[in-house]
Design a protein around this motif. Structure first.
Motif, short mmCIF file in Angstrom:
data_model
loop_
_atom_site.label_atom_id
_atom_site.label_comp_id
_atom_site.label_asym_id
_atom_site.label_seq_id
_atom_site.Cartn_x
_atom_site.Cartn_y
_atom_site.Cartn_z
N ARG A 1 37.16 137.04 58.29
CA ARG A 1 35.98 136.12 59.35
C ARG A 1 36.48 135.86 60.51
O ARG A 1 35.63 134.87 61.13
N ILE A 2 37.88 135.14 59.81
CA ILE A 2 37.93 134.27 61.55
C ILE A 2 37.53 135.42 62.68
O ILE A 2 37.68 135.25 64.08
N GLU A 3 38.22 136.82 62.96
CA GLU A 3 37.96 137.95 63.33
C GLU A 3 36.48 137.56 64.12
O GLU A 3 36.16 138.24 64.72
N GLY A 4 35.49 137.42 63.34
CA GLY A 4 34.85 137.67 62.93
C GLY A 4 33.95 136.52 64.01
O GLY A 4 32.59 136.81 64.42
N ALA A 5 34.30 135.70 63.69
CA ALA A 5 33.80 134.35 64.34
C ALA A 5 34.34 134.51 65.39
O ALA A 5 33.22 133.97 66.78
N MET A 6 35.21 134.82 66.13
CA MET A 6 36.01 135.20 67.23
C MET A 6 35.19 136.05 68.72
O MET A 6 34.63 135.56 69.65
N LEU A 7 34.16 136.68 67.77
CA LEU A 7 33.82 138.51 67.98
C LEU A 7 32.30 137.53 68.61
O LEU A 7 31.41 137.63 69.34
N VAL A 8 31.95 137.17 67.73
CA VAL A 8 30.13 136.46 67.84
C VAL A 8 29.81 135.08 68.76
O VAL A 8 29.74 135.54 69.81
N GLY A 9 31.40 134.37 68.80
CA GLY A 9 31.90 133.27 69.94
C GLY A 9 31.90 134.20 71.29
O GLY A 9 31.49 133.90 71.90
N ALA A 10 32.43 135.21 71.74
CA ALA A 10 32.92 136.07 72.86
C ALA A 10 31.46 136.92 73.08
O ALA A 10 30.87 136.67 74.54
N PHE A 11 30.77 137.50 72.38
CA PHE A 11 29.26 137.40 72.65
C PHE A 11 28.38 136.75 72.97
O PHE A 11 27.64 136.53 73.98
N MET B 1 35.46 143.98 74.77
CA MET B 1 35.29 144.07 73.43
C MET B 1 35.41 145.65 72.88
O MET B 1 35.87 145.20 71.27
N THR B 2 35.22 146.47 73.71
CA THR B 2 35.88 147.94 73.08
C THR B 2 37.25 147.69 72.75
O THR B 2 37.29 148.39 71.46
N LEU B 3 38.56 147.12 73.80
CA LEU B 3 39.50 146.96 73.65
C LEU B 3 40.01 145.86 71.78
O LEU B 3 40.70 146.70 71.32
N ALA B 4 39.29 145.42 71.75
CA ALA B 4 39.09 144.16 70.67
C ALA B 4 39.02 144.82 69.51
O ALA B 4 39.58 144.89 68.48
N LEU B 5 38.20 145.67 69.41
CA LEU B 5 37.74 147.10 68.32
C LEU B 5 39.22 147.44 68.00
O LEU B 5 38.77 147.65 66.83
N GLY C 1 29.96 142.36 69.17
CA GLY C 1 30.51 141.26 68.81
C GLY C 1 29.22 140.43 68.09
O GLY C 1 29.51 139.39 67.43
N LEU C 2 28.02 141.32 68.13
CA LEU C 2 27.08 140.86 67.32
C LEU C 2 26.93 141.45 66.27
O LEU C 2 26.87 141.09 64.74
N VAL C 3 27.16 142.41 66.15
CA VAL C 3 27.01 143.75 65.00
C VAL C 3 27.60 143.26 63.68
O VAL C 3 28.04 143.18 62.99
N LEU C 4 29.32 144.07 64.54
CA LEU C 4 30.58 143.84 63.47
C LEU C 4 31.16 141.80 63.80
O LEU C 4 30.95 141.95 61.98
N ILE D 1 20.04 143.67 72.64
CA ILE D 1 20.03 143.29 71.31
C ILE D 1 19.19 143.37 69.76
O ILE D 1 19.31 143.62 69.19
N GLY D 2 17.58 143.91 71.16
CA GLY D 2 16.90 144.66 70.50
C GLY D 2 16.92 145.85 69.43
O GLY D 2 16.35 146.11 68.77
N THR D 3 17.11 146.71 70.89
CA THR D 3 17.80 147.85 70.70
C THR D 3 18.75 147.97 69.36
O THR D 3 19.27 149.08 68.47
N SER D 4 19.81 146.42 69.36
CA SER D 4 21.06 146.64 68.32
C SER D 4 20.92 146.09 67.61
O SER D 4 21.31 146.46 65.88
N LEU D 5 19.74 146.10 66.34
CA LEU D 5 19.03 145.52 65.15
C LEU D 5 19.13 146.56 64.35
O LEU D 5 19.96 146.43 63.40
#
Length: 319
Positions: free
Chosen positions: A299-309, A280-284, A82-85, A216-220
């Motif tokens: 960017r649309i898919e990226g925005a959807m992932l960040v929004g879901a996160f 999230m895994t299924l979306a990936l 959600g965040l990184v991708l 979130i911290g360990t995903s940085l």
């Protein structure tokens, strides 16, 4: 509270620097021993980028807090997608061309379902932990098979070949490997101590702290690697970094936690948090499997992932 916050932040900093040095040391050592960059990338790099999660899991379990360890693994898997991708695709749309990634994706889906089945009785014990680690060995073998079948002209193989250091002397590589390990150990202990006390201060469970702040911290490190890879045009490596990290989070992080300190969890883990990870895994999978030959995460898919996160975390915090 200030002391606990500073300790948590310092732990994050040490984990990020230690993970970077550990990746350099492990990858350089393996390359000096003659391993191909693709095999190193599929196995050692994926394991090394999960170093923060693994060390936090060990530290938390030894302190009698396996809920924080499990929350860190599940939350990191959610954050990686959600965040990184999502953030990476927002900054730079990602094209997926690698056949190797197409072979990895079903493995990640299967591992995600295995992890979910492990928690079906809301108990994580030594039997479940052992089964997860056995699965990890099988997955590592499968990754080696995938790497052997893939040609060196595969885009992700070229990405790894250009990024994995080939001019680091063996002695220096081992020094960085040891320094990285020690720094990860120190950072993990500092982070877990701070996070546990923050949970007590705010009156929330260690599971929630693991799913949010610690995850979130360990995903940085993954966020940094994926962003840099995307800017360099190494799009397949940006995705491969996430897939490898999630594989090791699901098997190594949770497996180690179960063996060190068995635990029982609340039903919300099975009814709320694990379904989000599966979604999230299924979306990936749907975005990257290359059903039509060449897929692109825009960017649309990226925005959807960040929004879901963000929605998921708002949901947790408001509850």
């Amino acid at each position: 509270m200030l002391t606990y916050s500073v300790a948590t932040l310092a732990g994050f900093v040490l984990l990020m620097w230690g993970a970077d040095r550990f990746v350099v040391g492990a990858a350089s050592t393996a390359r000096n021993m003659g391993l191909s960059p693709l095999l190193i990338g599929l196995t050692l790099v994926g394991m090394a980028t999960s170093g923060p999660e693994i060390f936090v899991s060990v530290a938390a379990s030894l302190r009698g807090d396996p809920a924080l360890a499990a929350g860190n693994a599940i939350g990191s898997n959610i954050a990686n997608i959600g965040l990184v991708l999502g953030m990476t695709a927002l900054v730079m749309p990602i094209s997926v061309r690698s056949v190797t990634l197409r072979r990895e994706m079903p493995t990640l889906l299967a591992v995600t379902l295995i992890l979910t089945m492990t928690f079906i009785n809301l108990r994580l014990g030594r039997v479940e932990g052992t089964l997860l680690l056995i699965t990890l060995v099988l997955v590592l073998y499968w990754l080696v098979v995938i790497g052997s079948r893939s040609g060196e002209s595969d885009p992700i193989a070229l990405d790894y070949a250009s990024e994995i250091p080939g001019d680091v002397p063996m002695r220096k590589a081992i020094v960085w490997l040891v320094v990285g390990l020690l720094t990860l150990l120190a950072g993990a202990n500092l982070l877990v101590w701070g996070a546990q006390n923050l949970a007590v201060t705010f009156g929330v469970s260690e599971l929630v702290i693991g799913l949010t702040v610690v995850a979130i911290g360990t995903s940085l490190p993954e966020l940094a690697v994926s962003l840099v890879s995307a800017f360099k045009g190494e799009h397949d490596m940006a995705i491969g970094n996430i897939i490898g990290s999630n594989l090791f989070n699901s098997l190594a992080v949770v497996g180690v936690a179960g063996i060190i300190h068995p635990a029982v969890f609340d039903r919300e883990l099975l009814t709320m948090h694990l379904p989000v990870m599966i979604g999230m895994t299924l979306a990936l999978f749907l975005m990257t499997y290359n059903f039509g030959g060449n897929s692109r995460i825009g960017r649309i898919e990226g925005a959807m992932l960040v929004g879901a996160f963000i929605s998921y975390h708002v949901w947790i915090l408001t509850r």
